[in-house]
Design a protein around this motif. Structure first.
Motif, mmCIF file in Angstrom:
data_model
loop_
_atom_site.group_PDB
_atom_site.id
_atom_site.type_symbol
_atom_site.label_atom_id
_atom_site.label_comp_id
_atom_site.label_asym_id
_atom_site.label_seq_id
_atom_site.Cartn_x
_atom_site.Cartn_y
_atom_site.Cartn_z
ATOM 1 N N VAL A 1 0.835 -1.198 0.000
ATOM 2 C CA VAL A 1 0.000 0.000 0.000
ATOM 3 C C VAL A 1 0.873 1.252 0.000
ATOM 4 O O VAL A 1 0.621 2.207 -0.750
ATOM 5 C CB VAL A 1 -0.940 0.012 1.218
ATOM 6 C CG1 VAL A 1 -1.636 1.373 1.357
ATOM 7 C CG2 VAL A 1 -1.990 -1.085 1.097
ATOM 8 N N GLY A 2 1.903 1.264 0.836
ATOM 9 C CA GLY A 2 2.793 2.412 0.916
ATOM 10 C C GLY A 2 3.485 2.710 -0.404
ATOM 11 O O GLY A 2 3.542 3.864 -0.844
ATOM 12 N N PHE A 3 3.989 1.663 -1.059
ATOM 13 C CA PHE A 3 4.689 1.865 -2.327
ATOM 14 C C PHE A 3 3.740 2.412 -3.391
ATOM 15 O O PHE A 3 4.073 3.361 -4.109
ATOM 16 C CB PHE A 3 5.296 0.553 -2.823
ATOM 17 C CG PHE A 3 6.068 0.704 -4.110
ATOM 18 C CD1 PHE A 3 7.378 1.140 -4.098
ATOM 19 C CD2 PHE A 3 5.457 0.435 -5.327
ATOM 20 C CE1 PHE A 3 8.079 1.307 -5.287
ATOM 21 C CE2 PHE A 3 6.146 0.605 -6.516
ATOM 22 C CZ PHE A 3 7.461 1.032 -6.494
ATOM 23 N N ILE A 4 2.555 1.818 -3.483
ATOM 24 C CA ILE A 4 1.585 2.253 -4.493
ATOM 25 C C ILE A 4 1.148 3.693 -4.231
ATOM 26 O O ILE A 4 1.059 4.508 -5.158
ATOM 27 C CB ILE A 4 0.365 1.310 -4.520
ATOM 28 C CG1 ILE A 4 0.788 -0.072 -5.030
ATOM 29 C CG2 ILE A 4 -0.741 1.884 -5.410
ATOM 30 C CD1 ILE A 4 -0.285 -1.130 -4.908
ATOM 31 N N CYS A 5 0.902 4.026 -2.960
ATOM 32 C CA CYS A 5 0.479 5.387 -2.626
ATOM 33 C C CYS A 5 1.583 6.400 -2.916
ATOM 34 O O CYS A 5 1.328 7.503 -3.397
ATOM 35 C CB CYS A 5 0.062 5.480 -1.166
ATOM 36 S SG CYS A 5 -1.434 4.560 -0.802
ATOM 37 N N GLY A 6 2.822 6.013 -2.626
ATOM 38 C CA GLY A 6 3.946 6.893 -2.921
ATOM 39 C C GLY A 6 4.136 7.079 -4.412
ATOM 40 O O GLY A 6 4.445 8.168 -4.896
ATOM 41 N N PHE A 7 3.917 6.012 -5.170
ATOM 42 C CA PHE A 7 4.098 6.052 -6.623
ATOM 43 C C PHE A 7 2.974 6.827 -7.296
ATOM 44 O O PHE A 7 3.184 7.633 -8.188
ATOM 45 C CB PHE A 7 4.137 4.629 -7.177
ATOM 46 C CG PHE A 7 4.593 4.550 -8.605
ATOM 47 C CD1 PHE A 7 5.942 4.532 -8.917
ATOM 48 C CD2 PHE A 7 3.664 4.501 -9.632
ATOM 49 C CE1 PHE A 7 6.368 4.474 -10.240
ATOM 50 C CE2 PHE A 7 4.080 4.440 -10.957
ATOM 51 C CZ PHE A 7 5.441 4.421 -11.254
ATOM 52 N N VAL A 8 1.738 6.571 -6.843
ATOM 53 C CA VAL A 8 0.561 7.193 -7.443
ATOM 54 C C VAL A 8 0.283 8.567 -6.842
ATOM 55 O O VAL A 8 -0.169 9.478 -7.509
ATOM 56 C CB VAL A 8 -0.671 6.282 -7.258
ATOM 57 C CG1 VAL A 8 -1.934 6.966 -7.741
ATOM 58 C CG2 VAL A 8 -0.466 4.966 -7.991
ATOM 59 N N GLY A 9 0.529 8.684 -5.518
ATOM 60 C CA GLY A 9 0.296 9.948 -4.831
ATOM 61 C C GLY A 9 -1.075 10.087 -4.215
ATOM 62 O O GLY A 9 -1.469 11.155 -3.784
ATOM 63 N N ALA A 10 -1.837 8.992 -4.171
ATOM 64 C CA ALA A 10 -3.192 9.066 -3.614
ATOM 65 C C ALA A 10 -3.711 7.672 -3.330
ATOM 66 O O ALA A 10 -3.101 6.675 -3.694
ATOM 67 C CB ALA A 10 -4.126 9.796 -4.580
ATOM 68 N N GLY A 11 -4.881 7.627 -2.680
ATOM 69 C CA GLY A 11 -5.584 6.353 -2.512
ATOM 70 C C GLY A 11 -5.257 5.568 -1.263
ATOM 71 O O GLY A 11 -5.714 4.437 -1.115
ATOM 72 N N GLY A 12 -4.487 6.156 -0.320
ATOM 73 C CA GLY A 12 -4.036 5.410 0.851
ATOM 74 C C GLY A 12 -5.136 4.844 1.721
ATOM 75 O O GLY A 12 -5.121 3.656 2.052
ATOM 76 N N GLY A 13 -6.104 5.684 2.100
ATOM 77 C CA GLY A 13 -7.163 5.236 2.989
ATOM 78 C C GLY A 13 -8.011 4.144 2.374
ATOM 79 O O GLY A 13 -8.317 3.131 3.017
ATOM 80 N N ILE A 14 -8.381 4.312 1.109
ATOM 81 C CA ILE A 14 -9.205 3.327 0.428
ATOM 82 C C ILE A 14 -8.455 2.016 0.243
ATOM 83 O O ILE A 14 -9.005 0.927 0.430
ATOM 84 C CB ILE A 14 -9.672 3.873 -0.940
ATOM 85 C CG1 ILE A 14 -10.633 5.039 -0.729
ATOM 86 C CG2 ILE A 14 -10.341 2.787 -1.763
ATOM 87 C CD1 ILE A 14 -11.904 4.665 0.002
ATOM 88 N N MET A 15 -7.183 2.103 -0.121
ATOM 89 C CA MET A 15 -6.398 0.879 -0.321
ATOM 90 C C MET A 15 -6.204 0.123 0.985
ATOM 91 O O MET A 15 -6.252 -1.109 1.024
ATOM 92 C CB MET A 15 -5.040 1.207 -0.944
ATOM 93 C CG MET A 15 -5.123 1.550 -2.411
ATOM 94 S SD MET A 15 -3.534 1.336 -3.217
ATOM 95 C CE MET A 15 -3.296 -0.417 -3.057
ATOM 96 N N MET A 16 -6.000 0.847 2.080
ATOM 97 C CA MET A 16 -5.856 0.183 3.373
ATOM 98 C C MET A 16 -7.145 -0.511 3.778
ATOM 99 O O MET A 16 -7.125 -1.616 4.316
ATOM 100 C CB MET A 16 -5.428 1.198 4.441
ATOM 101 C CG MET A 16 -3.932 1.434 4.459
ATOM 102 S SD MET A 16 -3.384 2.412 5.866
ATOM 103 C CE MET A 16 -3.849 4.048 5.348
ATOM 104 N N LEU A 17 -8.271 0.145 3.520
ATOM 105 C CA LEU A 17 -9.558 -0.472 3.845
ATOM 106 C C LEU A 17 -9.766 -1.745 3.020
ATOM 107 O O LEU A 17 -10.252 -2.756 3.534
ATOM 108 C CB LEU A 17 -10.696 0.519 3.578
ATOM 109 C CG LEU A 17 -12.093 0.059 4.007
ATOM 110 C CD1 LEU A 17 -12.148 -0.170 5.509
ATOM 111 C CD2 LEU A 17 -13.146 1.087 3.584
ATOM 112 N N LEU A 18 -9.385 -1.687 1.741
ATOM 113 C CA LEU A 18 -9.501 -2.860 0.877
ATOM 114 C C LEU A 18 -8.647 -4.007 1.395
ATOM 115 O O LEU A 18 -9.105 -5.151 1.485
ATOM 116 C CB LEU A 18 -9.079 -2.494 -0.555
ATOM 117 C CG LEU A 18 -9.038 -3.643 -1.566
ATOM 118 C CD1 LEU A 18 -10.432 -4.215 -1.772
ATOM 119 C CD2 LEU A 18 -8.452 -3.167 -2.893
ATOM 120 N N VAL A 19 -7.411 -3.722 1.765
ATOM 121 C CA VAL A 19 -6.503 -4.752 2.264
ATOM 122 C C VAL A 19 -6.999 -5.322 3.593
ATOM 123 O O VAL A 19 -7.016 -6.542 3.796
ATOM 124 C CB VAL A 19 -5.070 -4.179 2.423
ATOM 125 C CG1 VAL A 19 -4.188 -5.126 3.238
ATOM 126 C CG2 VAL A 19 -4.450 -3.931 1.055
#
Length: 258
Positions: A150-168
């Protein structure tokens, strides 16, 4: 309409959307506040993200405390995942700076819409008993691996952290929804604080009136949403969370592209 009234209305609507998204779904305020400030108040994008992250800090902290009081927060694995997210966000950010990519801007909006539809069509009905059956070591390893992803994707994309964490948390680690949201907002408190301080250190302090209005309105609505969410039954919470995410996704798309 005077500039001050327009500023209050925009911040109120942005804070309402961000607060509801945070309190119900652990969603990052940046996904809602940033496009609103950029579009309607002509605030520079980098400054708008800094304001959104700062608004996220207290809203996430208050929401996390509400979930904690109701026994819906996994602090142990939340800390493990938080450290993994923070470390790999820096790595992802560095990698992103080396790869030209302009197609990722709508990533968090698409994730928001898909997650909303998912909660409506296929609600998370895992119980706390089933969640606690997972061995601690397995959950620790999963938290490190998926937190890093999640951290790598959020750092690469620059957004989506909260939603991705909820999904995981719900789909991979097997959390029941309330504990997943509580743990997500707990993590977001620290990631948002780190991001906000970084933005302000690099770009200086933003317009203080806009900053304070967004913080207050986001905090107010996040508190209301978190209290309602913790009292709701699982089936109702799933559908309410899904509906809010879908509406927010549509609104953000409208703000960005119409």
């Amino acid at each position: 309409m005077t500039i001050m009234i327009k500023q209050i209305i925009v911040c109120l609507l942005a804070g309402m959307g961000a607060g509801l998204g945070t309190g119900f779904a652990g969603m990052s305020a940046a996904a809602v506040i940033s496009p609103m400030l950029i579009t309607f108040l002509d605030i520079p994008a980098y400054q708008a993200v800094g304001i959104a992250l700062a608004s996220d800090v207290l809203a996430s902290l208050v929401s996390a405390n509400t979930y904690r009081k109701n026994g819906n927060l996994d602090i142990r694995n939340g800390v493990i995942m938080m450290v993994s997210v923070l470390l790999l966000t820096m790595v992802g950010s560095y990698a992103s700076s080396m790869v030209p990519n302009q197609t990722m801007g709508s990533f968090s909006v698409v994730m928001t819409l898909l997650m909303g539809i998912k909660f409506i069509v296929k609600p998370v009905m895992t119980t706390k008993e089933a969640m606690m059956d997972v061995p601690k070591m397995k959950r620790t390893v999963q938290s490190i691996i998926w937190g890093s992803a999640v951290g790598f994707i959020c750092g690469f994309v620059g957004a989506g952290g909260g939603i991705m964490m909820l999904l995981v948390l719900t789909s991979v680690l097997g959390y029941e929804l309330k504990t997943a949201v509580g743990t997500s907002v707990f993590i977001m408190t620290f990631t948002a604080l780190t991001g906000a301080l970084s933005h302000f250190a690099i770009d200086g302090m933003p317009d203080m009136v806009t900053l304070l209005l967004c913080i207050v309105f986001t905090l107010l609505w996040a508190r209301i949403a978190a209290r309602l969410a913790n009292k709701a039954e699982a089936s109702i919470l799933n559908r309410a969370t899904g509906a809010i995410l879908v509406v927010l996704g549509i609104v953000i798309l409208g703000v960005n592209y119409l």
